[in-house]
Design a protein around this motif. Structure first.
Motif, PDB file in Angstrom:
ATOM      1  N   GLY A 178      31.442  34.031  43.086  1.00  0.00           N
ATOM      2  CA  GLY A 178      30.192  34.525  42.500  1.00  0.00           C
ATOM      3  C   GLY A 178      29.006  33.948  43.231  1.00  0.00           C
ATOM      4  O   GLY A 178      29.157  33.142  44.163  1.00  0.00           O
ATOM      5  N   ALA A 179      27.842  34.364  42.803  1.00  0.00           N
ATOM      6  CA  ALA A 179      26.641  34.014  43.546  1.00  0.00           C
ATOM      7  C   ALA A 179      26.084  32.648  43.166  1.00  0.00           C
ATOM      8  O   ALA A 179      25.690  31.865  44.022  1.00  0.00           O
ATOM      9  N   LYS A 180      26.046  32.372  41.868  1.00  0.00           N
ATOM     10  CA  LYS A 180      25.242  31.225  41.405  1.00  0.00           C
ATOM     11  C   LYS A 180      26.087  30.000  41.135  1.00  0.00           C
ATOM     12  O   LYS A 180      26.845  29.946  40.175  1.00  0.00           O
ATOM     13  N   LYS A 184      28.541  27.912  37.526  1.00  0.00           N
ATOM     14  CA  LYS A 184      29.976  27.608  37.587  1.00  0.00           C
ATOM     15  C   LYS A 184      30.266  26.112  37.630  1.00  0.00           C
ATOM     16  O   LYS A 184      31.429  25.722  37.620  1.00  0.00           O
ATOM     17  N   GLY A 202      32.634  33.160  47.544  1.00  0.00           N
ATOM     18  CA  GLY A 202      31.380  33.769  47.088  1.00  0.00           C
ATOM     19  C   GLY A 202      30.169  33.010  47.597  1.00  0.00           C
ATOM     20  O   GLY A 202      30.287  32.028  48.352  1.00  0.00           O
ATOM     21  N   GLY A 203      29.005  33.445  47.147  1.00  0.00           N
ATOM     22  CA  GLY A 203      27.753  32.818  47.584  1.00  0.00           C
ATOM     23  C   GLY A 203      27.709  31.346  47.217  1.00  0.00           C
ATOM     24  O   GLY A 203      27.103  30.538  47.930  1.00  0.00           O
ATOM     25  N   TYR A 206      28.554  28.287  49.706  1.00  0.00           N
ATOM     26  CA  TYR A 206      27.687  27.751  50.775  1.00  0.00           C
ATOM     27  C   TYR A 206      26.966  26.473  50.363  1.00  0.00           C
ATOM     28  O   TYR A 206      26.649  25.645  51.213  1.00  0.00           O
ATOM     29  N   LEU A 220      23.216  31.939  50.796  1.00  0.00           N
ATOM     30  CA  LEU A 220      22.759  31.443  49.497  1.00  0.00           C
ATOM     31  C   LEU A 220      22.905  29.928  49.459  1.00  0.00           C
ATOM     32  O   LEU A 220      23.906  29.384  49.901  1.00  0.00           O
ATOM     33  N   GLY A 275      26.091  34.432  55.422  1.00  0.00           N
ATOM     34  CA  GLY A 275      27.493  34.660  55.040  1.00  0.00           C
ATOM     35  C   GLY A 275      27.555  35.489  53.767  1.00  0.00           C
ATOM     36  O   GLY A 275      26.890  35.176  52.776  1.00  0.00           O
ATOM     37  N   LEU A 276      28.354  36.559  53.798  1.00  0.00           N
ATOM     38  CA  LEU A 276      28.418  37.471  52.651  1.00  0.00           C
ATOM     39  C   LEU A 276      29.834  37.684  52.130  1.00  0.00           C
ATOM     40  O   LEU A 276      30.036  38.404  51.155  1.00  0.00           O
ATOM     41  N   PRO A 301      33.781  36.973  42.301  1.00  0.00           N
ATOM     42  CA  PRO A 301      34.161  37.571  43.583  1.00  0.00           C
ATOM     43  C   PRO A 301      33.955  36.622  44.765  1.00  0.00           C
ATOM     44  O   PRO A 301      33.147  35.707  44.708  1.00  0.00           O
ATOM     45  N   GLY A 303      32.865  37.556  47.698  1.00  0.00           N
ATOM     46  CA  GLY A 303      31.767  37.988  48.541  1.00  0.00           C
ATOM     47  C   GLY A 303      31.027  39.118  47.867  1.00  0.00           C
ATOM     48  O   GLY A 303      31.237  39.402  46.679  1.00  0.00           O
ATOM     49  N   VAL A 304      30.164  39.778  48.614  1.00  0.00           N
ATOM     50  CA  VAL A 304      29.414  40.916  48.077  1.00  0.00           C
ATOM     51  C   VAL A 304      30.369  42.113  48.082  1.00  0.00           C
ATOM     52  O   VAL A 304      30.301  42.995  48.931  1.00  0.00           O
ATOM     53  N   GLU A 306      30.687  44.632  46.358  1.00  0.00           N
ATOM     54  CA  GLU A 306      30.154  45.977  46.118  1.00  0.00           C
ATOM     55  C   GLU A 306      29.888  46.694  47.432  1.00  0.00           C
ATOM     56  O   GLU A 306      29.819  47.918  47.488  1.00  0.00           O
ATOM     57  N   ASP A 334      32.562  40.680  37.128  1.00  0.00           N
ATOM     58  CA  ASP A 334      32.676  41.137  38.511  1.00  0.00           C
ATOM     59  C   ASP A 334      34.107  41.097  39.016  1.00  0.00           C
ATOM     60  O   ASP A 334      34.546  42.020  39.706  1.00  0.00           O
TER      61      ASP A 334
HETATM   62  P1  AMP Z   1      27.875  35.893  39.607  1.00  0.00           P
HETATM   63  O1  AMP Z   1      27.035  36.786  38.736  1.00  0.00           O
HETATM   64  O2  AMP Z   1      27.268  34.569  39.872  1.00  0.00           O
HETATM   65  O3  AMP Z   1      29.326  35.821  39.157  1.00  0.00           O
HETATM   66  O4  AMP Z   1      27.905  36.617  41.023  1.00  0.00           O
HETATM   67  C1  AMP Z   1      28.409  37.899  41.243  1.00  0.00           C
HETATM   68  C2  AMP Z   1      27.675  38.482  42.396  1.00  0.00           C
HETATM   69  O5  AMP Z   1      27.732  37.597  43.479  1.00  0.00           O
HETATM   70  C3  AMP Z   1      28.193  39.793  42.907  1.00  0.00           C
HETATM   71  O6  AMP Z   1      27.273  40.807  42.602  1.00  0.00           O
HETATM   72  C4  AMP Z   1      28.288  39.587  44.425  1.00  0.00           C
HETATM   73  O7  AMP Z   1      27.693  40.631  45.168  1.00  0.00           O
HETATM   74  C5  AMP Z   1      27.480  38.328  44.645  1.00  0.00           C
HETATM   75  N1  AMP Z   1      27.902  37.558  45.812  1.00  0.00           N
HETATM   76  C6  AMP Z   1      29.135  37.128  46.095  1.00  0.00           C
HETATM   77  N2  AMP Z   1      29.152  36.479  47.268  1.00  0.00           N
HETATM   78  C7  AMP Z   1      27.897  36.509  47.770  1.00  0.00           C
HETATM   79  C8  AMP Z   1      27.285  36.000  48.940  1.00  0.00           C
HETATM   80  N3  AMP Z   1      27.988  35.355  49.869  1.00  0.00           N
HETATM   81  N4  AMP Z   1      25.965  36.206  49.087  1.00  0.00           N
HETATM   82  C9  AMP Z   1      25.262  36.883  48.154  1.00  0.00           C
HETATM   83  N5  AMP Z   1      25.783  37.361  47.026  1.00  0.00           N
HETATM   84  C10 AMP Z   1      27.092  37.174  46.819  1.00  0.00           C
END
Ligand code: AMP
Length: 379
Positions: A178-180, A184, A202-203, A206, A220, A275-276, A301, A303-304, A306, A334
């Motif tokens: 995930g992104a944030k 987590k 995921g993001g 990094y 990120l 990095g995505l 997830p 990565g991105v 979607e 996700d």
């Molecule tokens: P979360 O809501 O924190 O679980 O994050 C889910 C989202 O993280 C999804 O919409 C992904 O597109 C995004 N995501 C995953 N990996 C990356 C990345 N490396 N950079 C930016 N967004 C990301």
């Protein structure tokens, strides 16, 4: 703890009784031929066994749910009408109240609003695992006023997640993405202790990479949580990606893709690049770790996903989870959406419907909505 949640079985016949069921019907809707329709009715269908059980006992059933974020005001975009339409195709006899969040009393846990919801009902059932981490009126107040119980899905979600943490078959591998990173960290603190390995993608990965002193380019990064990542890396077996897929900073990405081909980076990502997704080596190494596991918990997830160019890492993890003989629990909107998009949702042992609730249950071992049921004076 799960065994102590009151169940509807102790009620026997409900002939002539009125039952209010708190559900989580917060489902995606889209316009089809000029009519708003539910595009994924999984959450509605999963409440049907409870509705049928209550109806078989002679009860008349009303359901209530939140839907979107109308912020305590009536907002035409968030009327429950599309949900009601689908529900009545499935079970015409069930009444559905208007969106709970049209009233500010819902999120404020206002006892007067809570009492107005349950007025005229004899019993209450919470079947909304995905909302039980929120101390909102529809979750907290009815159990103080009428005999109350946990619905079968709520019981199952809680029992599955807690037994996984209490006595997992080992090796227990957790996969977190995930992104944030800040969302987590709480759950990671528990998982580094309980699991044999935590794979991070995921993001959020990094910030861990930066904590190890690697270059992450324009990926990120959450500077305010680097120290916590350092501590986690020192506490348990936290495995972070060894390569990445990405783009030049500024190149467009998203559900519609973009004109640029994905680039592959090694451990370090140079300035000017982002990095995505996890890279091919990481996909292999995560898949091997999952293949050796006897319990897998996956949330978020890689990565991105979607964007089709950055979907490979998430798909590799999903396929590894499905291919393994491990007990596999997938949680978070996700990861579940990704699993669905690969057609693999029925191939894992358990799909947890509530993203935030499952993280909080793993982190804290309890939820406000579960406490409300256990502490009901009617037990
Ligand atoms: P979360 O809501 O924190 O679980 O994050 C889910 C989202 O993280 C999804 O919409 C992904 O597109 C995004 N995501 C995953 N990996 C990356 C990345 N490396 N950079 C930016 N967004 C990301």
């Amino acid at each position: 703890m799960p065994s102590t949640l009151p169940s509807i079985d102790r009620w026997g016949s409900l002939e002539g009784k009125r039952v209010l069921v708190r559900v989580d019907f917060n489902a995606p809707v889209a316009e089809v031929d000029g009519v708003l329709r539910v595009t994924d009715d999984f959450r509605l269908r999963s409440a049907l066994p409870l509705f049928d059980d209550l109806a078989a006992r002679g009860a008349s059933v009303t359901a209530c749910t939140h839907f979107g974020r109308p912020n305590g005001k009536v907002d035409e975009r968030f009327r429950v009408e599309p949900l009601r339409r689908r529900l009545h195709e499935l079970r015409p006899q069930i009444t559905l109240m208007e969106n709970l969040r049209f009233s500010p009393g819902e999120e404020a846990n206002d006892p007067v609003f809570g009492a107005s919801l349950i007025a005229g009902f004899d019993y209450f059932v919470n079947e909304a695992f995905g909302a039980s981490h929120r101390a909102h009126a529809s979750i907290m107040i009815p159990p103080t006023l009428v005999p109350s119980a946990a619905g079968p899905n709520l019981q199952r979600e809680v029992a599955t997640l807690l037994s996984l943490l209490e006595s997992p078959s080992r090796p227990f591998v957790a996969v977190v993405g995930g992104a944030k990173v800040k969302d987590k960290l709480g759950v990671m603190k528990v998982l580094v202790v309980k699991a044999d390995a935590v794979l991070v993608g995921g993001g959020m990965a990094y910030t861990f990479a930066a904590a190890e002193g690697r270059c992450i380019g324009g990926s990120l990064f959450d500077a305010s949580h680097v120290q916590e990542c350092v501590a986690l890396l020192e506490t348990g077996t936290v495995l972070i990606p060894v390569d990445a897929r990405g783009l030049k900073v500024g190149a467009p990405f998203g559900p519609d893709g973009g004109p640029d081909e994905a680039l592959v980076f090694g451990e370090d990502i140079d300035e000017g690049f982002v990095g995505l997704d996890i890279g091919p080596l990481t996909s292999e190494f995560f898949a091997a770790a999952i293949a050796g596991a006897r319990t897998v918990l996956w949330n978020g997830p890689m990565g991105v996903f979607e964007d089709p160019r950055f979907n490979a890492g998430t798909e590799a993890v999903a396929r590894a989870v499905v291919a393994s003989s491990a007990i596999s629990v997938v949680g978070g909107g996700d990861s579940v959406a990704a699993l669905n998009s690969y057609g693999l949702q029925d191939e894992v042992s358990f799909v947890s419907t509530g993203g935030g609730a499952s993280l909080e249950l793993v982190e804290l071992g309890d939820l406000p909505g579960l406490r409300a049921l256990r502490e009901s004076p009617w037990n």
